[in-house]
Design a protein around this motif. Structure first.
Motif, PDB file in Angstrom:
ATOM      1  N   ASP A  92      99.336  24.034 -55.941  1.00 48.30           N
ATOM      2  CA  ASP A  92     100.579  24.294 -55.221  1.00 48.30           C
ATOM      3  C   ASP A  92     100.360  24.004 -53.739  1.00 48.30           C
ATOM      4  O   ASP A  92      99.364  24.443 -53.152  1.00 48.30           O
ATOM      5  CB  ASP A  92     100.976  25.759 -55.429  1.00 48.30           C
ATOM      6  N   VAL A  93     101.282  23.270 -53.117  1.00 50.44           N
ATOM      7  CA  VAL A  93     101.127  22.921 -51.712  1.00 50.44           C
ATOM      8  C   VAL A  93     101.173  24.153 -50.817  1.00 50.44           C
ATOM      9  O   VAL A  93     100.675  24.118 -49.693  1.00 50.44           O
ATOM     10  CB  VAL A  93     102.200  21.890 -51.287  1.00 50.44           C
ATOM     11  N   ALA A  94     101.727  25.256 -51.296  1.00 54.27           N
ATOM     12  CA  ALA A  94     101.767  26.484 -50.499  1.00 54.27           C
ATOM     13  C   ALA A  94     100.451  27.254 -50.561  1.00 54.27           C
ATOM     14  O   ALA A  94     100.285  28.252 -49.855  1.00 54.27           O
ATOM     15  CB  ALA A  94     102.913  27.393 -50.968  1.00 54.27           C
ATOM     16  N   PHE A 113     111.210  18.095 -50.395  1.00 52.75           N
ATOM     17  CA  PHE A 113     112.555  18.582 -50.706  1.00 52.75           C
ATOM     18  C   PHE A 113     112.560  19.565 -51.880  1.00 52.75           C
ATOM     19  O   PHE A 113     113.576  20.211 -52.137  1.00 52.75           O
ATOM     20  CB  PHE A 113     113.477  17.395 -50.997  1.00 52.75           C
ATOM     21  N   PHE A 114     111.422  19.696 -52.565  1.00 50.76           N
ATOM     22  CA  PHE A 114     111.306  20.606 -53.698  1.00 50.76           C
ATOM     23  C   PHE A 114     110.361  21.766 -53.407  1.00 50.76           C
ATOM     24  O   PHE A 114     110.129  22.601 -54.282  1.00 50.76           O
ATOM     25  CB  PHE A 114     110.808  19.845 -54.936  1.00 50.76           C
ATOM     26  N   LYS A 120     105.183  28.204 -45.398  1.00 50.87           N
ATOM     27  CA  LYS A 120     103.793  28.396 -45.834  1.00 50.87           C
ATOM     28  C   LYS A 120     103.149  27.059 -46.157  1.00 50.87           C
ATOM     29  O   LYS A 120     101.955  26.832 -45.834  1.00 50.87           O
ATOM     30  CB  LYS A 120     103.765  29.304 -47.069  1.00 50.87           C
ATOM     31  N   SER A 121     103.888  26.158 -46.758  1.00 57.82           N
ATOM     32  CA  SER A 121     103.343  24.841 -47.092  1.00 57.82           C
ATOM     33  C   SER A 121     102.975  24.074 -45.833  1.00 57.82           C
ATOM     34  O   SER A 121     101.913  23.435 -45.764  1.00 57.82           O
ATOM     35  CB  SER A 121     104.356  24.058 -47.929  1.00 57.82           C
ATOM     36  N   LEU A 122     103.824  24.127 -44.822  1.00 60.69           N
ATOM     37  CA  LEU A 122     103.537  23.439 -43.565  1.00 60.69           C
ATOM     38  C   LEU A 122     102.322  24.052 -42.875  1.00 60.69           C
ATOM     39  O   LEU A 122     101.492  23.331 -42.302  1.00 60.69           O
ATOM     40  CB  LEU A 122     104.758  23.496 -42.649  1.00 60.69           C
ATOM     41  N   GLY A 138     107.676  13.589 -45.587  1.00 61.43           N
ATOM     42  CA  GLY A 138     109.136  13.532 -45.582  1.00 61.43           C
ATOM     43  C   GLY A 138     109.684  12.637 -46.662  1.00 61.43           C
ATOM     44  O   GLY A 138     109.254  12.673 -47.818  1.00 61.43           O
ATOM     45  N   GLY A 139     110.661  11.807 -46.265  1.00 64.01           N
ATOM     46  CA  GLY A 139     111.289  10.907 -47.217  1.00 64.01           C
ATOM     47  C   GLY A 139     111.867   9.697 -46.524  1.00 64.01           C
ATOM     48  O   GLY A 139     112.335   9.778 -45.391  1.00 64.01           O
ATOM     49  N   GLY A 140     111.818   8.569 -47.184  1.00 69.41           N
ATOM     50  CA  GLY A 140     112.346   7.339 -46.631  1.00 69.41           C
ATOM     51  C   GLY A 140     112.034   6.169 -47.534  1.00 69.41           C
ATOM     52  O   GLY A 140     111.351   6.313 -48.556  1.00 69.41           O
TER      53      GLY A 140
END
Length: 223
Positions: A92-94, A113-114, A120-122, A138-140
């Motif tokens: 888990d990224v968190a 986005f999910f 906490k993840s950041l 991010g996204g792009g």
């Protein structure tokens, strides 16, 4: 969230493949990172990490909460003859099971986005960055042209009453999401960041981990 890995992989190969080399070039240009250890968070089939490996001398850690995605990422690395330059980790990224300062570059496209626990993840991402390390999250789509082409192809697929692909892109890459990211970064106590958004590159958080506690040169907080 249930994910059909095989369906995900098919769409990535048939529709999204052109964007990853462009994103890899943008990440390299923004961070200057071509050596060291990189983590691809929420890696999916490993397309972004693979593109970075093909353009750098990085070692890649593919990280995802779904074991099937990691299996698909390993298959992709074998297809591209990149054995020996990657490892896999499920989590888990968190709550990333890595030591402080373990990576030089953290990247992720589409996964943020999910994330259920964004702040906490950041914080976890900043924690695992080595001094002088960068995150590009991010996204792009790499370019307006590629985005338009992908939207057209995705819009041609049946949606079964779900939100259209173009509507989802507007939501995920719009000004409200930009403000949400900036607010989460501030609440997370992260100092050295910027949030970039435009039609050409999409929406990205860029974090620089400094070893002197001062803002990174050329990187100002977007608040």
């Amino acid at each position: 969230m249930k994910i059909d890995g095989n369906k995900f992989s098919k769409i990535e190969k048939e529709v999204f493949a052109p964007l990853y080399p462009l994103l890899a070039e943008q990440i390299i240009a923004a961070t200057g990172k071509t050596t060291g250890t990189c983590i691809d968070l929420g890696c999916g089939t490993g397309a972004l990490g693979c593109a970075l490996l093909q353009k750098t001398r990085l070692q890649m850690l593919f990280y995802d909460e779904y074991p099937q995605m990691l299996e698909l990422a390993a298959e992709k690395m074998a297809e591209q003859q990149l054995a020996g330059r990657f490892s896999l980790q499920c989590g888990d990224v968190a709550n990333i099971d890595l030591a402080d300062g373990a990576v030089d570059l953290a990247v992720s496209r589409g996964s943020i986005f999910f994330w259920e626990h964004l702040e906490k993840s950041l914080q976890e991402i900043e924690r695992i960055l080595a001094p002088g390390g960068w995150a590009y999250i991010g996204g792009g789509f790499g370019s307006q042209q590629v985005m338009d082409e992908i939207i057209a192809r995705m819009e041609a697929k049946p949606t079964e009453g779900k939100e259209s692909f173009s509507a989802k892109i507007r939501r995920n890459l719009g000004p409200e999401m930009q403000a949400r990211f900036a607010s989460a970064l501030s609440r997370a106590g992260i100092r050295n960041y910027t949030v970039l958004r435009n039609d050409e590159i999409g929406l990205w958080i860029i974090i620089r981990k400094c070893d002197n506690g001062l803002p990174a040169e050329g990187l100002q907080a977007s608040r």
